[in-house]
Design an enzyme around this catalytic site. Structure first.
Site, PDB file in Angstrom:
ATOM      1  N   TYR A  99      -0.221   8.620  -2.452  1.00  0.00           N
ATOM      2  CA  TYR A  99      -0.199   8.360  -3.888  1.00  0.00           C
ATOM      3  C   TYR A  99      -1.380   9.080  -4.562  1.00  0.00           C
ATOM      4  CZ  TYR A  99       3.102   4.347  -3.496  1.00  0.00           C
ATOM      5  OH  TYR A  99       4.195   3.536  -3.290  1.00  0.00           O
ATOM      6  N   GLY A 100      -2.405   9.346  -3.772  1.00  0.00           N
ATOM      7  CA  GLY A 100      -3.695   9.803  -4.303  1.00  0.00           C
ATOM      8  C   GLY A 100      -3.668  11.095  -5.084  1.00  0.00           C
ATOM      9  N   CYS A 106      -3.819  -0.742  -2.070  1.00  0.00           N
ATOM     10  CA  CYS A 106      -4.100   0.680  -2.282  1.00  0.00           C
ATOM     11  C   CYS A 106      -5.052   0.859  -3.471  1.00  0.00           C
ATOM     12  CB  CYS A 106      -2.763   1.362  -2.573  1.00  0.00           C
ATOM     13  SG  CYS A 106      -2.862   3.093  -2.973  1.00  0.00           S
ATOM     14  N   ASN A 107      -6.131   1.574  -3.259  1.00  0.00           N
ATOM     15  CA  ASN A 107      -7.099   1.804  -4.347  1.00  0.00           C
ATOM     16  C   ASN A 107      -6.470   2.605  -5.475  1.00  0.00           C
ATOM     17  OD1 ASN A 107     -10.280   1.303  -3.392  1.00  0.00           O
ATOM     18  ND2 ASN A 107      -8.790   1.454  -1.744  1.00  0.00           N
ATOM     19  N   THR A 108      -5.662   3.616  -5.101  1.00  0.00           N
ATOM     20  CA  THR A 108      -5.045   4.464  -6.105  1.00  0.00           C
ATOM     21  C   THR A 108      -4.095   3.650  -6.989  1.00  0.00           C
ATOM     22  OG1 THR A 108      -5.173   6.315  -4.555  1.00  0.00           O
ATOM     23  CG2 THR A 108      -3.674   6.564  -6.415  1.00  0.00           C
ATOM     24  N   CYS A 151     -11.227   3.697  -0.923  1.00  0.00           N
ATOM     25  CA  CYS A 151      -9.927   4.130  -0.400  1.00  0.00           C
ATOM     26  C   CYS A 151      -9.662   3.342   0.878  1.00  0.00           C
ATOM     27  CB  CYS A 151      -9.948   5.635  -0.108  1.00  0.00           C
ATOM     28  SG  CYS A 151      -8.438   6.234   0.674  1.00  0.00           S
ATOM     29  N   THR A 152      -8.392   2.965   1.054  1.00  0.00           N
ATOM     30  CA  THR A 152      -8.024   2.158   2.235  1.00  0.00           C
ATOM     31  C   THR A 152      -8.463   2.779   3.559  1.00  0.00           C
ATOM     32  OG1 THR A 152      -5.905   3.320   2.041  1.00  0.00           O
ATOM     33  CG2 THR A 152      -5.976   1.031   1.307  1.00  0.00           C
ATOM     34  N   HIS A 153      -8.458   4.118   3.603  1.00  0.00           N
ATOM     35  CA  HIS A 153      -8.699   4.796   4.875  1.00  0.00           C
ATOM     36  C   HIS A 153     -10.182   4.959   5.230  1.00  0.00           C
ATOM     37  CE1 HIS A 153      -4.559   5.772   4.117  1.00  0.00           C
ATOM     38  NE2 HIS A 153      -4.453   6.511   5.214  1.00  0.00           N
ATOM     39  N   ASP A 205       0.866  -1.183   0.000  1.00  0.00           N
ATOM     40  CA  ASP A 205       0.000   0.000   0.000  1.00  0.00           C
ATOM     41  C   ASP A 205       0.898   1.227   0.000  1.00  0.00           C
ATOM     42  OD1 ASP A 205      -2.390   1.597   0.326  1.00  0.00           O
ATOM     43  OD2 ASP A 205      -1.765   1.915   2.399  1.00  0.00           O
ATOM     44  N   SER A 206       0.307   2.381  -0.263  1.00  0.00           N
ATOM     45  CA  SER A 206       1.075   3.615  -0.230  1.00  0.00           C
ATOM     46  C   SER A 206       1.524   3.963   1.195  1.00  0.00           C
ATOM     47  CB  SER A 206       0.223   4.758  -0.780  1.00  0.00           C
ATOM     48  OG  SER A 206      -0.981   4.856  -0.035  1.00  0.00           O
ATOM     49  N   GLU A 261      -6.032   9.069   9.566  1.00  0.00           N
ATOM     50  CA  GLU A 261      -4.685   8.904  10.122  1.00  0.00           C
ATOM     51  C   GLU A 261      -4.536   9.587  11.475  1.00  0.00           C
ATOM     52  OE1 GLU A 261      -1.525   9.587   7.370  1.00  0.00           O
ATOM     53  OE2 GLU A 261      -2.147   7.845   6.181  1.00  0.00           O
TER      54      GLU A 261
HETATM   55  N1  DGL Z   1      -3.934   4.081  -0.028  1.00  0.00           N
HETATM   56  C1  DGL Z   1      -4.568   5.164  -0.752  1.00  0.00           C
HETATM   57  C2  DGL Z   1      -5.833   4.630  -1.462  1.00  0.00           C
HETATM   58  O1  DGL Z   1      -6.403   3.628  -1.089  1.00  0.00           O
HETATM   59  C3  DGL Z   1      -4.934   6.331   0.138  1.00  0.00           C
HETATM   60  C4  DGL Z   1      -3.744   7.120   0.619  1.00  0.00           C
HETATM   61  C5  DGL Z   1      -2.942   7.742  -0.512  1.00  0.00           C
HETATM   62  O2  DGL Z   1      -3.385   8.724  -1.140  1.00  0.00           O
HETATM   63  O3  DGL Z   1      -1.866   7.240  -0.795  1.00  0.00           O
HETATM   64  O4  DGL Z   1      -6.261   5.219  -2.423  1.00  0.00           O
END
Ligand code: DGL
Length: 273
Positions: free
Chosen positions: A42-43, A73-75, A184-186, A10-11, A152
């Protein structure tokens, strides 16, 4: 049967929500987690950069001979999944497809909302796949960038978060959606305020849960489950140890993180511990 570990990247620490679900579902599997905490987020980055980082993260995981790579990571899933699949033989899955399958199963009206980072929403990876799987689906997408720092900081229960949720999600209120993908993971951390605003009757799709189910399916189909009936171990690697890492990490993971190793990178993108 295959005793090799599952690799997950993941990012940053958000992908620990995916680790949590995989640990719950696949208790005998070992996991190598890599969180790119030095280069998160990463987003808001360009496709080229996200692809490059995803390649480096995969190469790091492959050093452990992982039998499957999960892009938590979704991104990175939206931008780099096809690219990575074209480079490696090992099965690679992202979080987008499991989310799409689940949303289409849950939705009765096929009016589906998607929330995610700027990159995920601009890439329209969820929208495209939803349409591909069901042409009559109506998709409504909204980027919600502030949800990441809120998750976070561990402040999802604060009152002001309701206002931010309202600012982003009010655009979805009159769209008559019956399902909302948390792309998104968060965002699973913000389920409560999201549900409160969008309505208890709207189905929320948590891609972490769905990805764990998809991982189980792939291990079964390929006959690569770990046959040992011993509790699996998870090893955590991150590219930087950020301030309050343990506190934040355990929130996402739902348990304490006992040991974590920092992996550094040279200017050519090679990792060293
Ligand atoms: N892990 C990223 C996602 O799921 C969220 C955090 C990021 O922007 O890197 O898109």
């Amino acid at each position: 049967m295959n005793r090799a570990p599952i690799g997950i990247f993941d990012s940053g620490i958000g992908g620990l929500t995916v680790v949590k679900e995989i640990e719950k579902r696949l208790t005998f599997e070992d996991i190598i987690y890599f969180g790119d905490t030095a280069r998160v987020p990463y987003g808001s980055k360009s496709d080229e950069i996200i692809k490059g980082f995803s390649l480096q993260n995969s190469l790091f995981l492959l050093k452990f001979n992982v039998k499957l790579i999960v892009i938590a990571c979704n991104t990175a899933s939206a931008v780099a999944l096809d690219y990575l699949k074209s480079l490696f033989k090992v099965p690679i899955i992202g979080v987008i497809e499991p989310g799409v399958v689940s949303a289409l199963n849950k939705s009765k009206t096929k009016r589906i909302g998607v929330i995610g980072t700027y990159s995920t929403i601009n890439k329209n990876a969820y929208g495209r796949l939803l349409k591909e799987r069901n042409q009559s689906a109506e998709i409504f997408s909204v980027p919600c960038p502030l949800f990441v720092p809120i998750a976070e900081e561990g402040i999802a229960d604060e009152k002001f978060v309701d206002l931010i949720v309202e600012k982003y999600l009010s655009q979805l209120k009159d769209k008559n959606i019956d399902t909302l993908i948390l792309g998104c993971t968060h965002y699973p951390i913000l389920k409560k305020p999201i549900k409160k605003f969008i309505g208890e009757n709207i189905e929320l799709v948590d891609s972490a849960e769905e990805t764990a189910k998809a991982v189980e399916r792939i291990l079964s189909i390929n006959s690569i489950k770990n046959g040992e009936k011993a509790k699996g171990k998870t090893h955590f690697f991150i590219s930087d140890i950020p301030y309050r890492f343990r506190e934040m990490g355990s929130k996402f993971l739902g348990r304490e993180i006992s040991k974590v190793a920092a992996v550094h990178q040279d200017v050519f993108g090679n990792y060293y511990t």
